[in-house]
Design an enzyme around this catalytic site. Structure first.
Site, PDB file in Angstrom:
ATOM      1  N   TYR A   1      54.811  55.418  19.316  1.00 38.51           N
ATOM      2  CA  TYR A   1      53.438  55.587  19.809  1.00 38.51           C
ATOM      3  C   TYR A   1      53.300  56.874  20.630  1.00 38.51           C
ATOM      4  O   TYR A   1      52.340  57.052  21.345  1.00 38.51           O
ATOM      5  CB  TYR A   1      53.014  54.374  20.654  1.00 38.51           C
TER       6      TYR A   1
ATOM      7  N   HIS B   1      59.381  57.130  13.097  1.00 40.65           N
ATOM      8  CA  HIS B   1      58.448  56.099  12.618  1.00 40.65           C
ATOM      9  C   HIS B   1      57.231  56.072  13.511  1.00 40.65           C
ATOM     10  O   HIS B   1      57.248  56.522  14.657  1.00 40.65           O
ATOM     11  CB  HIS B   1      59.114  54.718  12.594  1.00 40.65           C
TER      12      HIS B   1
ATOM     13  N   TYR C   1      45.606  47.270  18.015  1.00 40.67           N
ATOM     14  CA  TYR C   1      45.679  46.867  19.426  1.00 40.67           C
ATOM     15  C   TYR C   1      46.322  47.974  20.252  1.00 40.67           C
ATOM     16  O   TYR C   1      46.296  47.916  21.483  1.00 40.67           O
ATOM     17  CB  TYR C   1      46.465  45.547  19.559  1.00 40.67           C
ATOM     18  N   ARG C   2      46.856  48.999  19.610  1.00 42.54           N
ATOM     19  CA  ARG C   2      47.700  49.982  20.273  1.00 42.54           C
ATOM     20  C   ARG C   2      47.915  51.095  19.271  1.00 42.54           C
ATOM     21  O   ARG C   2      47.807  50.880  18.072  1.00 42.54           O
ATOM     22  CB  ARG C   2      49.029  49.289  20.575  1.00 42.54           C
TER      23      ARG C   2
ATOM     24  N   ASP D   1      61.136  44.164  20.375  1.00 42.67           N
ATOM     25  CA  ASP D   1      62.098  44.570  19.355  1.00 42.67           C
ATOM     26  C   ASP D   1      63.183  45.484  19.912  1.00 42.67           C
ATOM     27  O   ASP D   1      64.333  45.396  19.503  1.00 42.67           O
ATOM     28  CB  ASP D   1      61.359  45.273  18.210  1.00 42.67           C
TER      29      ASP D   1
END
Lengths: 529, 529
Positions: free
Chosen positions: B94, B392, B473-474, B153
């Site tokens: 992110y 990723h 959501y993010r 995770d």
């Protein structure tokens, strides 16, 4: 009622200006939905223990839509009229519909009483502010829904109002504010926002996901004067296959600590899914009997009379009530864990009643209704405990769910209450990580001595509690400034930030000034320290 | 790394002014805790798919206390320097520690890494922002606590950072933001507030009661630039007696809808207490194998290869993983309900593994670690799926927990992802009332074609989803404005209110400008529509 008394006016408004305001409000909501004079009597504190004239409203308006609320706000902003929002005004014991500022106009949302949506598969309802607990219950039964409502002690009040005030019920959905998801709010300037996923047009998850993209604003509207909530999502519980309601009775006053400590792990692990209401014998007696049948002498009820009550009504000194839900096998396993947890408590009696989740409301034992989500108003009888003109107010402290804290709070509360001649009828509603210590102070409103005593007792309780690190979660309007004053961390930094937000979001200070001790700029000089 | 490149400066600051600012920052936090130049390389987006220079910070400061944060804020306010707060900066996928505004000074809180308090009886910890999940886990084991941590995770990240970003884990405490209770926050003007009961000095229920007296401000600090959270209470789960981890494998892609619909009631009733992670075979394969061993041809992995993978690795097309917790009797009853609910699904295979709650971490099957609260960083392997330089980003849509929605989202996401040549490795993390549809877009950062494709694909996914009423959501910092733009209800009313609050609470606009698309006034002109 003296109908010739001088009209109450909003602060700073002349009679003429107020007359113009009323015309504009009538244009906004319809003349039949603007109440003044004696028509306002239903919007007073029904259990006032101080001069009710001091907080008398000037009028009430009953809008039927967000658009009508916007029109009311326009009038209030133009003329600087303080409003006071109530959903149904049933916040009895905490001031009813009574505002903080004399001359406020009550915004009564009881006409906005539609259940807008129910989703059976994911378990939610979208409600307007005027929907009562019994109304939502009837609506669900009417559409053949298997969803349950978590009901508080008195079901005549607003689902949304109770939720926004952080009220609670007795099923696994008992923490109502934690079950709210998604709001539509009219802000002071008339702007309508939707929180969370509702901020996206047509989003599928508005009543399902409590987050959103960016900050969550929902909490801003709890116990708040930051906006008028007009829609709210509320999660509902699917009817369980089976329920076992448990009543655990402990014989002695000193059993409180061990009982609380035995119950806590059951709640913390979710083995028991409802809250556990631990009430003393006087609390239960006041629900089902009259005080005069037990005690007519002076002063609070003595311990030997309490023991008589326990024997006569088949009660413990402490009486815990809670329930387990699930498949038959699951409820059996939960009950086994309950029995194991309580086995070490000497003299404790456990009484259980099983119900299928589909049981008819009439077949539920009256004492089990709350755990079974069945609406009721039976508990209003408690207000009549002292006879005369029934009234009550509640002292509700937040407490860690631990025996040592419960014992300390009981000592503090019982001692002070009895000093003022009242009975300590109360207990602890335990949730997994906190408890609410409740004392239900019933009084005879026609006895000026009792009303005066309540007005003196309550501030002492608040200060006693604060010294020991406890605070109420909610209170009568008369004590809001006092309680806010106890939150003194870093020179009342949180209150100052609330004031900063209030001034930004409601620059004219029209929405519910003084609620929970938050005053807009124009009122602060006269009230804040 | 070219060390002679021109220094990056905060917007509007000259080299001289910045040099003075760095001196003041060094005085605030110590010279060793101000990073510039190549020392800043750890504060870049590790998986950048756009020009990393566009969002390069000018410096990073690492304060050790709230007082040092106050000193940093004073410098920022004086000079108008945009800050960007990270807890540990591990928000990989992110954007890592990357800010929105070039030349921002990163406020890295990783040195504030104390676990301040743990209460075994009521189950909470009070943590600072720099505490990682593995750090909290080790701390609890070190003090002999039986409390569990819900781990995401990757356990290298900050407990607080993950919680404030609405991250999640896999035990019954998996919705981290719902488990947060009580915050201490430094506001932009240096004022320190405590939320909820913490606003009362010495209150006993700060980390226990999520409410307070008056509005709840905690939500304001989720995915937010309204303050810097320096302490947070987090509820922890008591170690259960027994756990059964369940893996349900459904053979066909079309089993998704029925599987989701069969799992939902188990979650909604609390029968299954963890979330249910439903991953497709490619998602699982990317955790435990390399793509090139399955497919070296052009384009996304074809369905017949997926079927080969299923056979070779013993997977279903869809693989659900979840767990039940409690006494042995309770876990048996829960498992019976799980079997009954899944019985109607043809070809479904249910694999279970039982553990005592006290099991050693080493004895937990690697696939079950998350459900058992055991920290791990194994899943970082997924970033290497495409080989080359592993990277990723995640596409994470909020979804109603219903089969029809899941199927629609799968179609939308898979179609668009494969159009850009990537594999659809993902699934749905189901909670009782919502699911997060995850697609893990792994790419080889050394291949400019892949990075460019990610940068193009993501906005298309966001717009596709919004058209159907879904939103992330993010997200990666690069897409925050785009996503905020999709929340258009009533002319973006919620964003405008967020801006109003931002300007009131951070008038100089120094805190994390642009986070989640919220810009302070001085930046709005150039960015907002």
């Amino acid at each position: 009622m003296n109908t010739t008394r001088r009209p109450v006016l909003p602060p700073g408004l002349s009679e003429d200006a107020f007359s113009t305001a009323l015309d504009r409000l009538a244009a906004a909501v319809g003349a039949g939905h603007v109440l003044t004079g004696t028509a306002l009597d239903g919007h007073a504190d029904p259990y006032a223990f101080t001069d009710p004239d001091a907080a008398r409203p000037s009028a009430a308006v009953l809008p039927a839509s967000a658009a009508e609320i916007q029109a009311v706000l326009e009038v209030a902003n133009d003329l600087g009229i303080p409003l006071w929002t109530v959903s149904r005004g049933r916040n009895y014991g905490y001031g009813g519909a009574s505002p903080r500022v004399r001359g406020s106009v009550i915004v009564d949302l009881s006409r906005m009483n539609r259940v807008l949506d129910v989703d059976e598969a994911t378990g939610y309802a979208l409600v307007e502010p005027g929907v009562s607990f019994s109304g939502l219950y009837e609506h669900l039964r009417g559409i053949g829904s298997a969803l349950w409502v978590s009901v508080p002690d008195l079901s005549w009040g607003s689902v949304m109002g109770n939720t926004l005030e952080r009220g609670f019920g007795y099923t696994p959905h008992g923490l109502h504010a934690a079950m709210a998801c998604g709001m539509e709010v009219v802000l002071a300037d008339g702007r309508i926002i939707r929180t969370g996923m509702g901020a996206m047009n047509g989003n599928q998850a508005w009543p399902l996901y409590q987050g959103g993209y960016g900050p969550s604003l929902d909490g801003l509207f709890l116990q708040s004067n930051f906006g008028i909530v007009t829609k709210m999502g509320l999660w509902l519980m699917p009817a369980p296959e089976q329920v076992i309601v448990c009543a655990a009775q402990a014989p002695d006053e000193d059993d409180l600590g061990p009982l609380i400590d035995a119950l806590r792990p059951l709640l913390l692990t979710g083995t028991v899914q409802s809250n556990a209401m631990v009430g003393n014998a006087l609390a239960i007696a006041s629900m089902i009997s009259d005080r005069q049948q037990w005690h007519t002498g002076p002063g609070p009820i003595p311990d030997e009379v309490t023991r008589t009550i326990c024997r006569a009504l088949g009660l413990g000194w402490w009486n815990a009530r809670f329930a387990v839900y699930g498949t038959e096998e699951l409820t059996r396993a939960r009950l086994a864990a309950v029995r194991a947890a309580l086995a070490g408590l000497p003299g404790l009696e456990l009484i259980t009643r099983s119900y299928p989740g589909s049981v008819a409301a009439e077949a539920v034992h009256p004492a089990d209704r709350a755990q079974m989500g069945v609406p009721s108003t039976d508990l209003i009888r408690m207000a009549g405990w002292r006879g005369g003109e029934p009234a009550h107010t509640d002292f509700s402290l937040v407490c860690p769910p631990a025996g040592e804290h419960a014992v300390r709070q009981r000592q503090l509360i019982r001692g002070r209450i009895e000093e003022y001649g009242f009975d300590y009828a109360g207990g602890f509603t335990m949730f997994p990580r906190h408890a609410i210590a409740l004392a239900l102070i019933s009084f005879d409103r026609s006895d000026p001595g009792q009303a005066t005593a309540v007005a003196k007792l309550f501030p002492e309780l608040v200060r006693d509690a604060a010294r020991q690190g406890y605070a109420p979660y909610r209170s009568h309007v008369a004590f809001m400034d006092l309680i806010a004053e106890q939150f003194g961390f870093n020179d009342h930094a949180l209150r100052r930030v609330n004031e900063l937000l209030k001034d930004a979001i409601d620059p004219n200070g029209v929405l519910s000034p003084g609620k929970q001790g938050i005053w807009p700029a124009r009122f602060r000089e006269r009230t804040s320290p």
